[in-house]
Design a protein around this motif. Structure first.
Motif, mmCIF file in Angstrom:
data_model
loop_
_atom_site.group_PDB
_atom_site.id
_atom_site.type_symbol
_atom_site.label_atom_id
_atom_site.label_comp_id
_atom_site.label_asym_id
_atom_site.label_seq_id
_atom_site.Cartn_x
_atom_site.Cartn_y
_atom_site.Cartn_z
ATOM 1 N N PHE A 274 -5.881 -15.246 45.654
ATOM 2 C CA PHE A 274 -4.898 -15.349 44.572
ATOM 3 C C PHE A 274 -4.954 -16.456 43.943
ATOM 4 N N GLY A 275 -5.499 -17.705 44.607
ATOM 5 C CA GLY A 275 -5.302 -18.842 43.921
ATOM 6 C C GLY A 275 -4.300 -19.234 43.818
ATOM 7 N N ALA A 435 -16.293 -12.016 40.111
ATOM 8 C CA ALA A 435 -15.741 -11.840 38.783
ATOM 9 C C ALA A 435 -14.324 -11.519 38.713
ATOM 10 N N TRP A 436 -14.498 -10.315 39.467
ATOM 11 C CA TRP A 436 -13.120 -9.694 39.738
ATOM 12 C C TRP A 436 -12.013 -10.464 40.168
ATOM 13 N N ARG A 437 -12.262 -11.389 41.313
ATOM 14 C CA ARG A 437 -11.371 -12.135 41.982
ATOM 15 C C ARG A 437 -10.999 -13.184 40.813
ATOM 16 N N ALA A 442 -6.793 -15.778 37.458
ATOM 17 C CA ALA A 442 -6.367 -16.220 35.894
ATOM 18 C C ALA A 442 -4.888 -15.435 35.364
ATOM 19 N N TYR A 443 -5.037 -14.171 36.017
ATOM 20 C CA TYR A 443 -3.753 -13.148 35.685
ATOM 21 C C TYR A 443 -2.653 -13.665 36.272
ATOM 22 N N GLU A 460 -7.663 -10.727 31.463
ATOM 23 C CA GLU A 460 -8.022 -11.965 32.214
ATOM 24 C C GLU A 460 -9.559 -11.482 32.977
ATOM 25 N N VAL A 461 -9.593 -10.192 33.363
ATOM 26 C CA VAL A 461 -10.904 -9.571 34.079
ATOM 27 C C VAL A 461 -12.035 -9.643 33.032
#
Length: 881
Positions: A274-275, A435-437, A442-443, A460-461
């Motif tokens: 999730f960052g 890209a999905w992650r 970002a979301y 965001e995606v």
């Protein structure tokens, strides 16, 4: 929250219409009539309360910091079953601004406070003294009683999702209204108090009482608040700066060891994925005896609640399947700490932002840490379960319109969870995992501690992927139903095979409806090839050029959410190559063929031919699917003894060699899927009446007291299931006697559940009487009635209608409108349609009849299928015999 996946799917709203695209969360006004006005917003709750566990009541006072956007004489918030002693307004400096008159609307679950003069714009404190109930079912603040060698014990817990915080604290009990919380509670000295945050201070008050103060929580929605109290044990482990804990009733900590050891690596992996690091100082996993018709675990921030069967591993009765379910449940609830808790949907329309994503993340975490479990194959079963609901007119979109508390409760179903998960998997495959992650990260970063709608995620995606996925996502989330991709393969030329694709709609009860339109990502490959071709079917038509010559498998890898209908010639080629397909595609092909066959769009025997052609060394999960198909057919005979006996002979002959190969005894180092298949085949062959399996199960059960190896823990449930299903009066009474003296709640509950699984109708009726007798635990009664309905739906429904008040008294609030009508869904009696409809008309409001409508649709479909399919299947059996 994790709902029961297949035992009691919750209701869907009726006759849905596609909703409008959701907008990013900049909500300034309530969007439905049942939401509270936005003119008064809470920012902080300071709660102090005193529970009386003997009287099942509590007293409390709460000071709520509020922002008033415009002067008002009235303030309305949510409250249910609360009695108000005093309500007054206090200014920021503490000066009293006036007392309020209180008006309660029990039906709307609101309380309105009216002041003599307008409350001015700005910051105020609303001070409320009140009292409430402690319930015996899982809603609000509730008590669970359990037996021990030292006598009966009682513990307290809370359950607030979706709309039951209002039973504990007068509040803005909607996900949009986030606030911080200070919680203080007076408890018996020596008992453990649990909250979302660590304990900040404990003060001995004397007289056997202590005051416990928890640290201030972060901003969160009311439904995530938690409190627990009882004679507990706690074990902890450090994961970075976070204290990970497991909490059980005394003496059970060892059973939570697997959950504790699993949760640390999951937390570290989620922090990275999730960052965003988990933001609270502790995360407890709390196990409680009992169960609910509505949920098995709940993602309260920092204090995840589980019923014991969903968290504890007991070697006396737990199976490999239980172990995997514990892992996936822990992974699901921990994923909610980000998707749901840190970032929360603005309203229940977007519930899937919580549940679909947590379901998807549980699968990703399981694949990462336990690839040997082949969890991606299990996801096919979840997708099939969702499609079972989604192919009827009573389905609803993933993003659905919700107005009432009942409708919010009904939203917790397989469309929200399993379809949501399947759609996410499809979209991730379309844009690519990296890209999905990036889009998910970002979301999370953009909306941490806030509220969102679904389009906030797509924005965001789409930025991260550089692909326009929003239109595809809208097709699959804003309208109901299942695309049907019809496949026609052309000749192979220059080493490539051309495939024509046509998009329709798979519907079980609206065969002539005009199909909805989807943009459908489709993949295909020649059987045995490693080259995959992909396209997006738009406007109802598409084509592919696939490398290689030979039968073409469409939806290769099974990432797509659609049914695949091959022309007879194309299907013949796939069937001929079935043995060399990857296991996931074997599951997909057989699932589509079976569903389309039952629906009359393909020969119903095509799937059965695949059953007969499956190689002995096929993946264990493929064999589990085959066993499921065979027992489903067996259930369709419904008393037609001669043809059923012929079918059972064939089915047993098909499954017995597989079971004989793996045997009754586990081998050292055997793969987990083999252990799961062993247990499944014992139960399925027992249900089919296999004389050898039934006799051996009975022998082992009888030898249990003298031979410790006769009933190993990993097989105890399966052996009990066979013995209980086949029980006569003497065997049933013996099981009952065993249940009455059992002290371990996990085992006790299992014994009572098996008493309700009996095939003999007179004994099933006896189990129904037992369920409401008060002998089983308060939370177990409804599960026993549900279990009777699996084999005896008409009996269970009629009994529950006749004992409506007693049965509803055993059902938690979130399931009150769904439980009784849901019992009928496995019936094939045309008369039951009228009974369910009459019950709904007499007892349920128009907006709360989703489960009744779904049961009627299921009964209607079952009658149609049996009439059309059974003569064909019986003729097929005769040929095979």
């Amino acid at each position: 929250m994790l709902v029961f996946a297949a035992g009691s799917a919750l209701a869907a709203t009726t006759a849905p219409k596609a909703v409008q695209a959701s907008k990013p969360a900049a909500i300034t006004a309530a969007n439905v009539t049942t939401q509270l006005p936005r003119g008064v917003v809470p920012t902080h709750y300071d709660l102090a309360f005193v529970p009386d566990t003997d009287k099942l009541t509590f007293t409390a006072s709460v000071k709520i910091n509020i922002d008033v956007t415009a002067p008002t004489n009235t303030i309305t918030l949510q409250a249910a079953d609360l009695a108000f002693a005093k309500v007054e307004m206090v200014g920021p400096g503490g000066a009293k601004e006036g007392a309020a008159k209180v008006s309660v609307d029990a039906e709307a679950q609101t309380a309105t406070f009216t002041f003599d003069k307008p409350v001015a714009k700005g910051a105020h404190v609303l001070a409320i003294d009140y009292s409430g109930k402690i319930y015996k079912q899982a809603a609000g603040l509730f008590a669970l009683d359990y037996d021990t060698d030292q006598g009966m014990k009682r513990a307290l817990y809370t359950q607030f999702e979706n709309s039951d915080a209002r039973r504990f604290i007068p509040s803005w009990d909607e996900p949009f209204f986030k606030a911080t919380y200070d919680v203080q509670v007076t408890v018996p000295t020596g008992q453990m108090a649990i909250g979302n945050m660590p304990i900040a201070k404990t003060q001995d008050l004397g007289g056997g009482k202590s005051k416990v103060t928890f640290a201030t929580s972060p901003k969160m929605s009311t439904y995530l608040l938690f409190f627990g109290l009882g004679e507990f044990d706690r074990a902890t482990a450090k994961v970075g700066d976070v204290e990970m804990g497991v909490i059980t009733k005394k003496g059970d900590l060892a059973k939570a060891d697997f959950a504790l050891k699993s949760s640390g690596p999951i937390l570290a992996w989620y922090n990275d994925y999730f960052g965003a690091p988990y933001p609270l100082p502790k995360l407890d996993h709390i196990a409680a005896p009992g169960q609910s018709q509505f949920f098995s675990a709940m993602e309260n921030w920092g204090a995840i609640f589980y019923f014991e069967y969903a968290l504890l591993e007991d070697p006396a009765i737990s199976t490999q399947t239980d172990r995997q379910n514990i892992y996936t449940t822990v992974a699901h609830e921990m994923a909610h700490q980000w998707f749901g808790d840190l970032v929360t949907m603005s309203w229940w329309d977007d519930l899937w932002l919580n549940e679909g994503f947590a379901s998807w993340m549980e699968s990703r975490a399981t694949e990462h840490f336990h690839p040997e479990w082949n969890s991606q194959l299990g996801a096919i079963g979840g997708r099939e379960y969702a499609m079972g609901l989604d192919s009827l007119a009573t389905t609803h979109p993933v993003v659905q319109h919700v107005e009432t508390v009942d409708q919010a409760s009904q939203a917790f179903d397989a469309i929200t969870y399993q379809k949501g998960q399947a759609v996410i998997s499809m979209l991730e495959a379309y844009v690519g995992p990296e890209a999905w992650r990036a889009g998910v990260r970002a979301y999370i970063k953009a909306h941490a501690h806030g509220n969102t709608t679904t389009d906030d995620l797509w924005i965001e995606v789409e930025k991260a992927a550089g692909k326009p996925i929003t239109a595809i996502a809208h097709d699959f989330t804003l309208q109901p139903g299942i695309p049907l991709i019809t496949v026609d393969t052309g000749a192979c030329a220059a080493g490539k095979t051309t495939v024509s694709l046509t998009q329709g709609e798979f519907s079980r009860d609206k065969p002539t409806k005009t199909p909805l339109a989807w943009r459908v990502p489709v993949s295909a490959q020649v059987a045995g090839s490693s080259s995959v071709a992909k396209t997006l079917v738009v406007g109802g038509k598409g084509s592919l050029s696939v490398d290689g010559c030979g039968p073409v498998v469409v939806n290769a890898g099974q990432a797509g959410y659609f049914r695949t209908l091959y022309t007879p010639k194309a299907f013949a080629g796939v069937a001929a190559s079935f043995a060399k397909l990857p296991a996931i595609d074997q599951l997909g092909v057989i699932s589509d063929a079976w569903a389309l066959g039952l629906n009359g769009q393909q020969a119903v025997t095509d799937a059965l031919d695949l059953v007969m052609a499956t190689p002995a060394d096929a993946d264990p999960q493929v064999w589990s699917k085959i066993a499921g198909v065979l027992t489903e057919v067996d259930g369709m005979y419904d008393g037609a003894s001669a043809p059923q006996a012929a079918f059972r002979k064939l089915a047993i002959a098909r499954l017995s060699p597989v079971f004989q190969k793996i045997g009754w005894t586990a081998q050292a180092g055997e793969p987990a899927p083999v252990a799961n298949l062993r247990a499944a085949l014992i139960e399925k062959l027992g249900a089919l009446g296999d004389p050898a399996v039934v006799a051996e199960a009975k022998r082992r059960y009888a030898a249990d007291k003298t031979d410790p190896s006769a009933v190993p823990g990993a097989l105890r449930k399966s052996i009990l299931a066979v013995v209980a299903r086949q029980a006569d009066a003497q065997a049933w009474d013996a099981l009952h006697a065993q249940a009455k003296v059992e002290k371990t709640p996990l085992i006790r509950d299992q014994l009572y559940t098996q008493l309700a699984s009996v095939q003999d109708e007179a004994l099933a009726a006896k189990a129904l009487d037992l369920a409401i007798s008060g002998e089983p635990s308060e939370t177990l009664a409804a599960n026993m009635i549900s279990r009777v309905s699996v084999l005896h739906p008409d009996l269970a429904f009629d009994f529950s209608v006749a004992h409506k008040d007693a049965v509803n008294g055993k059902v938690d609030a979130a399931s009150a409108t769904k439980f009784i009508p849901g019992l009928a869904k496995r019936s094939a009696d045309p008369a039951m349609i009228g009974k369910v409809t009459a019950y709904a008309a007499a007892n349920l409001l128009a907006g709360s009849r989703g489960e009744a409508d779904k049961s009627v649709a299921a009964i209607t479909d079952r009658i149609k299928v049996r009439k059309a399919a059974m003569p064909v299947i019986t003729a097929w059996v005769a040929k095979k015999s």
